[in-house]
Design a protein around this motif. Structure first.
Motif, PDB file in Angstrom:
ATOM      1  N   GLU A   1       0.827  -1.206   0.000  1.00 50.98           N
ATOM      2  CA  GLU A   1       0.000   0.000   0.000  1.00 50.98           C
ATOM      3  C   GLU A   1       0.864   1.259   0.000  1.00 50.98           C
ATOM      4  OE1 GLU A   1      -2.533  -0.422   3.354  1.00 50.98           O
ATOM      5  OE2 GLU A   1      -3.611  -2.143   2.538  1.00 50.98           O
TER       6      GLU A   1
ATOM      7  N   SER B   1      -0.741   4.731  -7.773  1.00 52.34           N
ATOM      8  CA  SER B   1      -1.972   5.324  -8.311  1.00 52.34           C
ATOM      9  C   SER B   1      -1.993   6.835  -8.142  1.00 52.34           C
ATOM     10  CB  SER B   1      -3.181   4.704  -7.610  1.00 52.34           C
ATOM     11  OG  SER B   1      -3.080   4.883  -6.200  1.00 52.34           O
TER      12      SER B   1
ATOM     13  N   ARG C   1      -2.725   7.982  -3.012  1.00 55.46           N
ATOM     14  CA  ARG C   1      -3.317   7.379  -1.827  1.00 55.46           C
ATOM     15  C   ARG C   1      -2.530   7.818  -0.592  1.00 55.46           C
ATOM     16  NH1 ARG C   1      -4.597   1.181  -2.225  1.00 55.46           N
ATOM     17  NH2 ARG C   1      -5.912   1.847  -0.461  1.00 55.46           N
TER      18      ARG C   1
ATOM     19  N   TYR D   1      -3.898   7.344   9.226  1.00 54.58           N
ATOM     20  CA  TYR D   1      -2.933   6.593   8.420  1.00 54.58           C
ATOM     21  C   TYR D   1      -1.533   6.679   9.034  1.00 54.58           C
ATOM     22  CZ  TYR D   1      -6.341   6.283   4.581  1.00 54.58           C
ATOM     23  OH  TYR D   1      -7.438   6.000   3.814  1.00 54.58           O
TER      24      TYR D   1
ATOM     25  N   ASN E   1      -7.484  16.198   0.614  1.00 52.78           N
ATOM     26  CA  ASN E   1      -8.500  15.489  -0.168  1.00 52.78           C
ATOM     27  C   ASN E   1      -9.780  16.296  -0.356  1.00 52.78           C
ATOM     28  OD1 ASN E   1      -9.564  15.329   2.403  1.00 52.78           O
ATOM     29  ND2 ASN E   1      -9.589  13.097   2.516  1.00 52.78           N
TER      30      ASN E   1
ATOM     31  N   THR F   1      -4.674  14.243  -2.416  1.00 49.05           N
ATOM     32  CA  THR F   1      -4.934  12.825  -2.185  1.00 49.05           C
ATOM     33  C   THR F   1      -6.314  12.431  -2.676  1.00 49.05           C
ATOM     34  OG1 THR F   1      -5.753  13.217   0.058  1.00 49.05           O
ATOM     35  CG2 THR F   1      -3.402  12.792  -0.194  1.00 49.05           C
ATOM     36  N   ASP F   2      -6.491  11.141  -2.803  1.00 49.55           N
ATOM     37  CA  ASP F   2      -7.720  10.568  -3.341  1.00 49.55           C
ATOM     38  C   ASP F   2      -8.859  10.735  -2.332  1.00 49.55           C
ATOM     39  OD1 ASP F   2      -9.732   9.047  -4.429  1.00 49.55           O
ATOM     40  OD2 ASP F   2      -8.500   7.269  -4.765  1.00 49.55           O
TER      41      ASP F   2
ATOM     42  N   ASP G   1     -10.574   7.549  -0.800  1.00 42.56           N
ATOM     43  CA  ASP G   1      -9.787   6.665   0.066  1.00 42.56           C
ATOM     44  C   ASP G   1      -9.978   7.120   1.512  1.00 42.56           C
ATOM     45  OD1 ASP G   1      -7.889   5.024   1.270  1.00 42.56           O
ATOM     46  OD2 ASP G   1      -6.515   5.183  -0.418  1.00 42.56           O
TER      47      ASP G   1
END
Length: 540
Positions: free
Chosen positions: A348, A353, A357, A385, A459, A527-528, A531
């Motif tokens: 991860e 991507s 992420r 995270y 995000n 960032t996404d 997610d």
């Protein structure tokens, strides 16, 4: 015979503060507290000023946490004090020995409507260990000493004093306080013995160590106890890094398996709160080791709960003379799960991507953070995270808002960390929501030449609210922020530097530039927004 000291109220207060190891003042300028500034100016006592009082208290708390001694915030009357109450409350939940000295409208005309006249004590008493108003200049040193003694006595926490205008400006004299002389609290030896027997006789014991292990200077004692009893160790808060990630008893990823399979769970120096399933570990017996009787859980019934100086308790556990069950198979079982989880995390953290992420950010940070870097979390989803992917290598290097969960700690914590460790990396991990609380205090860092690196996970949403609300209701409300906002340009405008990163391949070089910059530098990572960190509800 005690030395006599004399001077105006600010000089008397500062003399007492210095006797207790206070070495700097955090503040936002206000006329009610001018004598404290005058006292500091006369002896070149460091003063750091901020743009919002919350940052002054958070900076004082960072010093208190990292250095395990009192931190000082000086706030002007009325709104100065009320702006600092979130910081006081965080210090209360985090057991941080912070002293807030507040200004106060003059007592001689109380009730007449002086500027910023209000009684602060009813507001601060619920979130402090000690709160008083000083009405006589001669009483200032003794009352400062009493407040600091309260703050330093386990279970530690903040204290508050305010001083009416005419009292702090007046001249007085008093005995010089000698400084702290706190005797360690000894736990009931029978309770310690019962805890040792329970741990030593367990088939599958687990230790969870929290912030009070660091605050109580019990890190070495924790390692000795874990090694002597052969128990795997997980950590939270400032307990992180107590055992380095390479230690054979150090675990982070296999916590669910450990708590699900344990027959004895030993929780040391952290409450049985929402972070630990409120102390409900199924059929496992619970040993709750706390630094003061007030910290014993009342909502569950542990098998035993020794209360006292953590160093003494842990040393006694290490010295337990009885038989011990061999836990090698249990440790090997957890190690296999730990290694498997680390392998999944590695994939991860290397994700290519775009949009980026959050895990990839931490994969890149692991490559550039030094073992002694101070890492600061200020956010919800993005900082979750960090807790998963970053493993502090040393104790005393991790700061987060703690169980109160107050956003806005970042710039104050960064100031306190940079002052504490002028030669280390200091890295703030900030959600874009959290950036709205304190980012303007980058100006304070720039002006006072306190370089830090700020990594914003951008995000464009309130991640901890948007995804759960959509899951609950099928829609979300009040959970969107401006997408792709240029937080780096905010920092640049205030004299720092920064850049926006939109592609994963650009993350590593951007972080290297940030740590080499020598000024506050913000890496704004897009960032996404789909997610989200997986979690169960923590609201109950």
């Amino acid at each position: 015979m005690a030395e006599r000291i004399e001077g105006h109220g600010g000089e008397l207060a500062l003399a007492a503060l210095r006797a207790y190891g206070v070495r700097e003042m955090f503040t936002l300028s206000g006329g009610h507290v001018f004598p404290l500034y005058d006292a500091a100016h006369k002896i070149d006592f460091p003063v750091y000023d901020v743009r919002h009082e919350q940052s002054a208290v958070f900076a004082a708390e960072a010093v208190a946490k990292l250095q395990r001694r009192p931190g000082l915030a000086v706030l002007t009357a009325g709104p100065g004090v009320t702006n600092g109450i979130s910081g006081l409350t965080s210090a209360f939940f985090n057991a941080s020995p912070v002293l807030v000295l507040g200004g106060r409208a003059p007592a001689f005309r109380w009730g007449s409507g002086s500027l910023q006249e209000m009684d602060h004590l009813p507001l601060v008493r619920p979130v402090t260990k000690h709160a008083e108003t000083i009405f006589d200049t001669d009483d200032i040193p003794g009352m400062v000493a009493a407040a600091l003694d309260a703050a330093l006595t386990p279970h530690r926490g903040p204290a508050f004093l305010d001083v009416p205008l005419e009292v702090v400006f007046s001249v007085g004299e008093a005995d010089q306080p000698a400084g702290p002389a706190l005797a360690p609290l000894e736990a009931d030896p029978d309770e310690v013995r019962r805890a040792a027997e329970l741990i030593a006789g367990a088939q599958r014991p687990v230790i969870i160590a929290g912030s009070d292990v660091w605050a109580g200077d019990a890190v070495d004692a924790l390692r000795a106890a874990a090694e002597a009893l052969g128990v795997p160790v997980f950590t939270n808060g400032m307990g992180r890094g107590a055992l380095p990630p390479t230690h054979p008893l150090s675990f982070a990823k296999a916590r669910r398996a450990a708590l699900g399979g344990a027959d004895v769970v030993v929780v040391i120096g952290t409450p049985l709160d929402f972070r630990l399933s409120f102390g409900d570990f199924g059929d496992a017996q619970v040993v709750h080791v706390v630094d003061a009787p007030s910290q014993r859980a009342t909502h569950v019934e542990p098998a035993v709960s020794p209360a006292g100086d953590l160093r003494l308790i842990l040393t006694a556990l290490a010295d337990h003379p009885g038989d011990r069950v061999d836990h090698a198979d249990w440790i090997a079982e957890l190690r296999a799960k730990e290694d498997a989880a680390k392998a999944r995390d590695a994939g991860e953290m290397a994700a290519e991507s775009d949009p980026i992420r959050p895990a990839r950010i931490y994969g890149e940070l692991r490559k550039v953070l030094a073992p002694d870097a101070v890492t600061i979390g200020d956010g919800g989803d993005f900082v979750s995270y960090a807790g998963r992917y970053l493993e502090p290598a040393q104790p005393g290097t991790w700061l987060d808002p703690g169980p109160y969960g107050c956003l806005g700690t970042g710039m104050g914590y960064a100031m306190g960390a940079r002052i504490t460790h002028p030669d280390r990396q200091v890295c703030v991990l900030m959600g874009d929501g959290a950036a709205g609380f304190s980012l303007l205090d980058v100006e304070s860092l720039v002006r006072q030449k306190l370089p830090v690196v700020i990594v914003v996970g951008n995000n464009g949403i309130w991640g901890l609210e948007k995804h759960p609300m959509r899951a609950m209701y099928g829609y979300d409300l009040a959970a969107d922020l401006q997408p792709e906002l240029r937080y780096d340009q905010v920092v640049t405008a205030m004299g720092g530097a920064g850049e926006t990163v939109a592609k994963a391949v650009d993350l590593g070089p951007a972080l290297e530039r940030a740590f080499d910059a020598g000024v506050p530098y913000l890496v704004n990572v897009l960032t996404d927004p789909t997610d989200s960190y997986p979690r169960s509800s923590t609201l109950a």
